[in-house]
Every structure is written in structure tokens, then in C-alpha cells.
Motif scaffolding. Structure first.
Motif, PDB file in Angstrom:
ATOM      1  N   GLY B  18       0.693  -1.083  -0.133  1.00 45.50           N
ATOM      2  CA  GLY B  18      -0.007  -0.031  -0.084  1.00 45.50           C
ATOM      3  C   GLY B  18       0.937   1.285  -0.117  1.00 45.50           C
ATOM      4  N   ALA B  19       1.864   1.243   0.768  1.00 42.49           N
ATOM      5  CA  ALA B  19       2.691   2.400   0.839  1.00 42.49           C
ATOM      6  C   ALA B  19       3.620   2.605  -0.427  1.00 42.49           C
ATOM      7  CB  ALA B  19       3.707   2.210   1.911  1.00 42.49           C
ATOM      8  N   LEU B  20       4.076   1.535  -0.916  1.00 45.27           N
ATOM      9  CA  LEU B  20       4.496   1.761  -2.352  1.00 45.27           C
ATOM     10  C   LEU B  20       3.777   2.189  -3.338  1.00 45.27           C
ATOM     11  CD1 LEU B  20       6.672  -1.490  -2.555  1.00 45.27           C
ATOM     12  CD2 LEU B  20       7.666   0.666  -2.549  1.00 45.27           C
ATOM     13  N   VAL B  21       2.442   2.081  -3.591  1.00 47.01           N
ATOM     14  CA  VAL B  21       1.385   2.539  -4.327  1.00 47.01           C
ATOM     15  C   VAL B  21       1.315   4.107  -3.841  1.00 47.01           C
ATOM     16  CG1 VAL B  21      -1.022   2.747  -5.124  1.00 47.01           C
ATOM     17  CG2 VAL B  21       0.052   0.585  -4.735  1.00 47.01           C
ATOM     18  N   ALA B  22       1.376   4.473  -2.730  1.00 48.50           N
ATOM     19  CA  ALA B  22       1.099   5.692  -2.253  1.00 48.50           C
ATOM     20  C   ALA B  22       2.461   6.676  -2.786  1.00 48.50           C
ATOM     21  CB  ALA B  22       1.254   6.090  -0.715  1.00 48.50           C
ATOM     22  N   VAL B  23       3.543   5.994  -2.726  1.00 47.78           N
ATOM     23  CA  VAL B  23       4.787   6.849  -3.102  1.00 47.78           C
ATOM     24  C   VAL B  23       4.821   6.991  -4.608  1.00 47.78           C
ATOM     25  CG1 VAL B  23       7.230   6.642  -3.516  1.00 47.78           C
ATOM     26  CG2 VAL B  23       6.308   6.094  -1.175  1.00 47.78           C
ATOM     27  N   ARG B  24       4.403   5.921  -5.238  1.00 44.64           N
ATOM     28  CA  ARG B  24       4.322   6.235  -6.871  1.00 44.64           C
ATOM     29  C   ARG B  24       3.351   7.133  -7.142  1.00 44.64           C
ATOM     30  NH1 ARG B  24       2.976   0.596  -8.503  1.00 44.64           N
ATOM     31  NH2 ARG B  24       4.933  -0.099  -7.565  1.00 44.64           N
ATOM     32  N   GLN B  25       2.102   7.245  -6.398  1.00 46.51           N
ATOM     33  CA  GLN B  25       1.026   8.202  -6.954  1.00 46.51           C
ATOM     34  C   GLN B  25       1.451   9.574  -6.328  1.00 46.51           C
ATOM     35  OE1 GLN B  25      -0.133   6.060  -9.204  1.00 46.51           O
ATOM     36  NE2 GLN B  25      -2.280   6.633  -8.610  1.00 46.51           N
ATOM     37  N   ARG B  26       2.825   9.894  -5.977  1.00 51.15           N
ATOM     38  CA  ARG B  26       3.070  11.037  -5.118  1.00 51.15           C
ATOM     39  C   ARG B  26       2.381  11.664  -4.004  1.00 51.15           C
ATOM     40  NH1 ARG B  26       6.929  13.170  -8.132  1.00 51.15           N
ATOM     41  NH2 ARG B  26       7.752  12.020  -9.844  1.00 51.15           N
ATOM     42  N   ASP B  28       1.638  12.430   0.015  1.00 48.29           N
ATOM     43  CA  ASP B  28       2.525  12.870   1.161  1.00 48.29           C
ATOM     44  C   ASP B  28       2.655  11.783   2.366  1.00 48.29           C
ATOM     45  OD1 ASP B  28       0.234  13.201   2.768  1.00 48.29           O
ATOM     46  OD2 ASP B  28       0.162  15.250   2.224  1.00 48.29           O
ATOM     47  N   ILE B  29       3.291  12.279   3.432  1.00 49.08           N
ATOM     48  CA  ILE B  29       3.492  11.162   4.459  1.00 49.08           C
ATOM     49  C   ILE B  29       2.114  10.600   4.957  1.00 49.08           C
ATOM     50  CG2 ILE B  29       3.519  13.199   6.169  1.00 49.08           C
ATOM     51  CD1 ILE B  29       5.567   9.861   6.715  1.00 49.08           C
ATOM     52  N   ILE B  30       1.101  11.366   5.119  1.00 52.94           N
ATOM     53  CA  ILE B  30      -0.156  11.098   5.696  1.00 52.94           C
ATOM     54  C   ILE B  30      -0.782   9.997   4.558  1.00 52.94           C
ATOM     55  CG2 ILE B  30      -2.507  11.894   6.087  1.00 52.94           C
ATOM     56  CD1 ILE B  30      -0.908  12.222   8.387  1.00 52.94           C
ATOM     57  N   GLY B  31      -0.439  10.268   3.241  1.00 56.34           N
ATOM     58  CA  GLY B  31      -1.084   9.447   2.052  1.00 56.34           C
ATOM     59  C   GLY B  31      -0.236   7.883   2.667  1.00 56.34           C
ATOM     60  N   VAL B  32       1.127   8.126   2.691  1.00 63.66           N
ATOM     61  CA  VAL B  32       1.596   6.903   2.735  1.00 63.66           C
ATOM     62  C   VAL B  32       1.378   6.103   4.020  1.00 63.66           C
ATOM     63  CG1 VAL B  32       4.010   5.681   3.320  1.00 63.66           C
ATOM     64  CG2 VAL B  32       3.578   7.864   1.545  1.00 63.66           C
ATOM     65  N   LEU B  33       0.973   6.810   5.001  1.00 58.97           N
ATOM     66  CA  LEU B  33       0.515   6.007   6.269  1.00 58.97           C
ATOM     67  C   LEU B  33      -0.797   5.373   6.212  1.00 58.97           C
ATOM     68  CD1 LEU B  33       2.295   7.982   9.077  1.00 58.97           C
ATOM     69  CD2 LEU B  33       2.923   5.914   8.164  1.00 58.97           C
ATOM     70  N   VAL B  34      -1.838   6.407   5.546  1.00 61.49           N
ATOM     71  CA  VAL B  34      -3.076   5.844   5.527  1.00 61.49           C
ATOM     72  C   VAL B  34      -3.147   4.820   4.677  1.00 61.49           C
ATOM     73  CG1 VAL B  34      -5.466   6.597   4.518  1.00 61.49           C
ATOM     74  CG2 VAL B  34      -4.077   8.188   6.072  1.00 61.49           C
ATOM     75  N   LEU B  35      -2.862   5.056   3.522  1.00 61.51           N
ATOM     76  CA  LEU B  35      -2.842   3.772   2.367  1.00 61.51           C
ATOM     77  C   LEU B  35      -1.987   2.428   3.120  1.00 61.51           C
ATOM     78  CD1 LEU B  35      -3.684   5.867   0.525  1.00 61.51           C
ATOM     79  CD2 LEU B  35      -2.490   4.477  -1.311  1.00 61.51           C
ATOM     80  N   ALA B  36      -0.835   2.514   3.729  1.00 63.02           N
ATOM     81  CA  ALA B  36      -0.402   1.359   4.295  1.00 63.02           C
ATOM     82  C   ALA B  36      -1.542   0.701   5.437  1.00 63.02           C
ATOM     83  CB  ALA B  36       0.961   1.630   5.124  1.00 63.02           C
ATOM     84  N   THR B  37      -1.977   1.591   6.174  1.00 59.07           N
ATOM     85  CA  THR B  37      -2.972   0.983   7.060  1.00 59.07           C
ATOM     86  C   THR B  37      -4.054   0.574   6.453  1.00 59.07           C
ATOM     87  OG1 THR B  37      -2.212   2.699   8.731  1.00 59.07           O
ATOM     88  CG2 THR B  37      -4.291   1.663   9.155  1.00 59.07           C
ATOM     89  N   VAL B  38      -4.834   1.106   5.640  1.00 57.60           N
ATOM     90  CA  VAL B  38      -6.089   0.590   4.844  1.00 57.60           C
ATOM     91  C   VAL B  38      -5.857  -0.542   4.087  1.00 57.60           C
ATOM     92  CG1 VAL B  38      -7.447   2.830   4.933  1.00 57.60           C
ATOM     93  CG2 VAL B  38      -6.297   2.008   2.937  1.00 57.60           C
ATOM     94  N   THR B  39      -4.313  -0.729   3.421  1.00 62.41           N
ATOM     95  CA  THR B  39      -4.103  -1.811   2.703  1.00 62.41           C
ATOM     96  C   THR B  39      -4.090  -3.299   3.751  1.00 62.41           C
ATOM     97  OG1 THR B  39      -3.156  -0.535   1.042  1.00 62.41           O
ATOM     98  CG2 THR B  39      -2.756  -2.863   0.706  1.00 62.41           C
ATOM     99  N   GLY B  40      -3.296  -2.819   4.791  1.00 60.38           N
ATOM    100  CA  GLY B  40      -2.879  -3.870   5.609  1.00 60.38           C
ATOM    101  C   GLY B  40      -4.253  -4.355   6.456  1.00 60.38           C
ATOM    102  N   LEU B  41      -5.071  -3.455   6.831  1.00 65.19           N
ATOM    103  CA  LEU B  41      -6.185  -3.695   7.804  1.00 65.19           C
ATOM    104  C   LEU B  41      -7.702  -3.686   7.291  1.00 65.19           C
ATOM    105  CD1 LEU B  41      -4.731  -2.156  10.929  1.00 65.19           C
ATOM    106  CD2 LEU B  41      -4.683  -4.510  10.549  1.00 65.19           C
TER     107      LEU B  41
ATOM    108  N   PRO C 197       5.936  16.335   5.240  1.00 62.00           N
ATOM    109  CA  PRO C 197       6.939  15.798   4.297  1.00 62.00           C
ATOM    110  C   PRO C 197       6.289  15.035   3.197  1.00 62.00           C
ATOM    111  CG  PRO C 197       7.299  14.738   6.291  1.00 62.00           C
ATOM    112  CD  PRO C 197       6.167  15.912   6.522  1.00 62.00           C
ATOM    113  N   THR C 198       7.035  15.015   1.959  1.00 57.43           N
ATOM    114  CA  THR C 198       6.441  14.134   0.926  1.00 57.43           C
ATOM    115  C   THR C 198       7.589  13.103   0.481  1.00 57.43           C
ATOM    116  OG1 THR C 198       7.032  15.876  -0.722  1.00 57.43           O
ATOM    117  CG2 THR C 198       4.711  15.259  -0.199  1.00 57.43           C
ATOM    118  N   PRO C 199       7.425  11.942   0.278  1.00 53.40           N
ATOM    119  CA  PRO C 199       8.601  11.015  -0.141  1.00 53.40           C
ATOM    120  C   PRO C 199       9.533  11.483  -1.045  1.00 53.40           C
ATOM    121  CG  PRO C 199       6.605   9.924  -0.486  1.00 53.40           C
ATOM    122  CD  PRO C 199       6.301  11.282  -0.283  1.00 53.40           C
ATOM    123  N   LYS C 200      11.044  11.481  -0.977  1.00 48.60           N
ATOM    124  CA  LYS C 200      12.077  11.766  -2.061  1.00 48.60           C
ATOM    125  C   LYS C 200      11.757  10.855  -3.090  1.00 48.60           C
ATOM    126  CE  LYS C 200      15.354  13.368   1.205  1.00 48.60           C
ATOM    127  NZ  LYS C 200      15.424  12.384   2.183  1.00 48.60           N
TER     128      LYS C 200
END
Lengths: 201, 201, 201
Positions: B18-26, B28-41, C197-200
Motif C-alpha cells: 500500500g505504501a509503495l502505491v502511495a509513493v508512486r502516486q506522489r 505525502d506522508i499522511i497518504g503513505v501512512l493511510v494507504l499502508a494502514t487501509v491496505t494492511g487492515l 513531508p513527501t517521499p523523496k
């Protein structure tokens, strides 16, 4: 028994509309089956989760799951023929709309909700599945953007049913006119091209 | 104890995807954490809400929340290295798939659902998180459009587990072959490029 | 009584922000009303469904449904004037953020959740409605992609409130500083253009 058959028919029509969207958006077989299922059953699931009627009835009776799977598979194989039946599907859909609006509002009212939230949940029963369908298919939900008269007849029919319930009117006496109002209004809107207002820009 | 560790590992792998998709779609940090959480749980949450097992176990035990946060932060910092481990992540993901399919189906069956809805909810456990992930990231869910064999091995493994439960087979005797079927089929599909059918146009 | 008024005000501001997005994306009247409602009430619904507090309070009291409908209709007619009040809406929104973060976290804590999940659910109360709004409007949720400091002040204020509850501090003694922290931080972030922050790449 008649109600069960009507309910399954309504779910089947909604499921076929979901599967047709999936085919048009070039989803695979899983996309077709998932969209058929959420379009047919998703609105009722949202309602049942919000009124704490879980597991939803459609998860406890396998016939409710069979209908969207069959509808999805038929669409997967015969979608060119189904596209040509576009008008017919819209007409059946209008009957499903009236049925779901009234059944959804009455179910919410029986769980103790007042007429305003019951009318809202009747509308959610009608449009919730299509909202999930369009979001999963990657498009803005048709019901929110097209200006078609779809949700308004649904919420008005739901409100009539919910108010009748509040006034202790006999169920059949309330349900049939309310469903007829929703279905009739929707059919007239299709025939005459009536639309809902959009904001001025 | 072993089951808890396997469960947390599966959630961690899903969270990283989930976090990798968030990084690819650019995002931010909240997007990365939210996508990691919803993808996992998220898949488990949808299942638990539908079977009325709320609050979900993963909201009552902080370790379940820690895993996606750690997975999200690691991905936030080290995503170039994780992208290079793409193949490895897919393999771990296949193990998570088998585990979640069987655990989800058995949980639904223990709540009194029959084999058909239990198999459906096993599949929902597997793909629900990825559906929310992709919708939030602004793309059509991969599992509905790619033609990859992902949901089909999941639902078949779930069905085997649910039927075994219905027949009162000992849990381990049912769960291990069912999970192995899902995981093995998924691994073979990756290796040989097997795909699911798409509608003819 | 004061709390009810604050709550309804917060919902109204969120509803107007939802309706403005609907107008900008050229949705119709149903789109405007649905987005106003889900933006105002959706975060609380997700929280209440996850903690098994259904039907949500906002479905049992028609005043909670009236506010987004009125906010949606006002926006439908007067959106040019409301766009010019953009700065003012952002300031009111920051007060809604503090209120919802703390109220959401305390509600989850009162249902027996620990401080970590309670903080998460406080944040969900704040951002859940906006997530649904943006997904229905066909755009990637602003809160996940903009880098604005919005969810971080919310989750920190929620965490402070949840920890205070865990330590048995008097509610007012906990709630007011926690809400002030979230609102003040958010206002400073708007004024000074602080970002997450956003991912590098």
C-alpha cells in the motif's frame, strides 16, 4: 414469496447494470463479478451496517449471492445483446428503484429511525450500490453528476413510505402507492428527458 | 503465538504494498501512512463490519496498528530499495493471500455464515484493503482490471476452508491445505503469467 | 447545549466545504447534497460503525441531517459568494478540526479502545468525510496528497485527549487544551504555509 421474487429481480437488474459498466470500463472477470455484486447488494449493505442489522440478510441467504453472480456471468458472455436491451433494462431498473426505496425506508423505520433518516436510508438503498460501482470503475458516480432524475424520485418515495409508517398506516396501503410514485416518476423522467438542476456557473 | 506472528507478517507485507502505491502516486506522508494502514487492515475491517464483529480485533490490539505504521515509515524512507525487492514482495504477498483467505473464511463461518458467504468474505478479507488503497490513490483497482490470478485463488481457498468447516473437519486439517492451495496457485500464476479471462469486445 | 451547537456548526462548515467541491466538479443538485452530507457526517459514521455505536447519533436526530441539507442548498445557490469567503471557511474548518478530533477520540476511548486506536479514530472522524467527498468527486483526496498540515494536528490532538482519558484526567481539563492544540497548530500552518513531508523521488 412474491416479495422475495421481486427483491431478487430488482437485485438482478441492478447487478446486470453493474456488470455492463465493468465491461465498458474493460475490467476482467473478477471486475465484472465484483461490480455486479456490489451494485446489486451494496446499497442494502450500507443501510444494514448503519442501522446495525448485521450480518445483512443478503449474506445469510445464498440465493441473494447467486443472483448477482449469475447476472455477472450472463453479462460477461452476452454483453452485446444486453447493450441492445438498454431501454428495457432502464425500465426494469425503475421498478427496482421503487421497490428498493420503499423496502429500504420501511426497514429503517422498523428499526426505530424517524421519517427523515428513514427516507435518507431508503435513498441510500437505491443509490449506494451504484456509487460503489462507479467509484470502483474509476468514474464519477452517474447519479451525482448526470442531472438525471433518479435519486429524487427515490427519496420522495422513501419519504412517503416513512411518513406512512410513522402515521401507523397499513403497510400495503403505504408501500404500494409510494413505490408506484417513485417508479412512475422515474419512467416519466426517462420518457420526457426531465432533469434535476445543476449549479449555475 | 505462531498465528499472531504470521498474521502480523501478512499485514506488514500488505502495508508495504500500500505504501509503495502511495509513493508512486506522489502522495505525502499522511497518504503513505493511510494507504499502508487501509491496505494492511481494511479487508479485515470490511469483513468484521459485515459480520458484526466490531470493534475489529485489529483496533483493540495496538500491535496491529503498529505494523502498518512501521511498514509505512520504512517505505517512506527506503522505497527505492523496496521497489527493487518487487519479486520478493510478491512472493510474501502470496503467503499473506493464503493466510487471509482461510482466516477470513473461517472467521465468517464461526459467526454462523454458510459456505457461500463465508467464501465471499474470505475473498473480501484478501482484496478489500487493496480496493480501498487503489480508490484512495485515484486508480481503478488492480485486482479488478489487470486480469491477474489473484482473487480467484483467494476465493477458491476460502471456499475449501468454509466447506471443511461446514463438514466439521478439524481446523488444521482444513486450514493448511486450503491456504497452500491459494498460495501455491498464486505463486504458479506469477511464475507462468497465468491470467483470468476478460470480456470479449 | 453549547456542545450541540458547536457540533452542528462544525458539521455545517464541513458540509459547505463538501458542497463547494461538488460545485467545482460540476455535479448536479444531488451531487451537491450528497457531498455536503458525507463531508459533514461521514467521518463520524465510519468511527461509529467501527466502534459498534450504530445507528450513529447523527441518524437518530434529524437536526444533524438538516444542517448538511441547508449547507448544501445555500452553497448550491450562493457558491460564488462562498468561494470569496475561502479564508474564513478555512478558519472555521480549523475549529471544526479541533472539536471533531477530541470528540472522536473521547467517544472511542469511552467505548473501551486504548489510546492508540482512539487517536486513530479521532483522526478518522476529522478526515473520513473529506476522503469520501473526494473519492465521490473523482479526485485523489486532498488530505493525502497536498502535503498540508491537516491530519497531523488532528491525530496529535486526538492522542492528547485519549491519553488524558486513559490517565483519568477531568474531561474539560483534557478536551479544551487538546482541541486548542489541534486548532492552533492548524491555524499557524495555514498562516505560515507549513507542510508535511513527501517521499523523496
Amino acid at each position: 414469496m412474491l416479495l422475495l421474487i421481486l427483491d431478487l429481480l430488482g437485485i438482478g437488474v441492478f447487478a446486470v447494470s453493474g456488470a455492463l459498466v465493468a465491461v465498458r470500463q474493460r475490467l476482467d472477470i473478477i471486475g465484472v463479478l465484483v461490480l455486479a455484486t456490489v451494485t446489486g447488494l451494496g446499497g442494502g449493505w450500507i443501510r444494514d451496517v448503519l442501522i446495525d442489522e448485521t450480518p445483512p440478510a443478503s449474506l445469510e441467504d445464498w440465493r441473494y449471492l447467486l443472483v448477482p453472480v449469475v447476472g455477472g456471468l450472463l453479462t460477461f458472455w452476452f454483453h452485446p445483446a444486453l447493450y441492445r436491451m438498454d431501454r428495457l433494462i432502464n425500465i426494469f431498473d425503475a421498478f427496482g428503484l421503487g421497490l428498493f426505496a420503499v423496502a429500504g425506508a420501511l426497514k429503517a423505520a422498523e428499526h426505530g429511525l424517524g421519517p427523515v433518516p428513514a427516507a435518507l436510508l431508503g435513498m441510500v438503498t437505491c443509490i449506494g450500490g451504484g456509487l460503489i460501482r462507479d467509484v470502483l470503475a474509476g468514474r464519477v458516480p452517474v447519479v451525482l453528476v448526470s442531472g438525471e432524475l433518479y435519486a429524487i424520485p427515490a427519496v420522495v418515495g422513501s419519504a412517503v413510505a416513512a411518513i406512512g409508517f410513522e402515521l401507523d398506516a397499513p403497510t400495503a396501503f403505504v408501500a404500494i402507492p409510494a413505490a408506484a410514485l417513485t417508479t412512475g416518476w422515474r419512467l416519466l423522467a426517462i420518457r420526457h428527458g426531465w432533469t434535476a438542476p445543476t449549479p449555475k456557473t
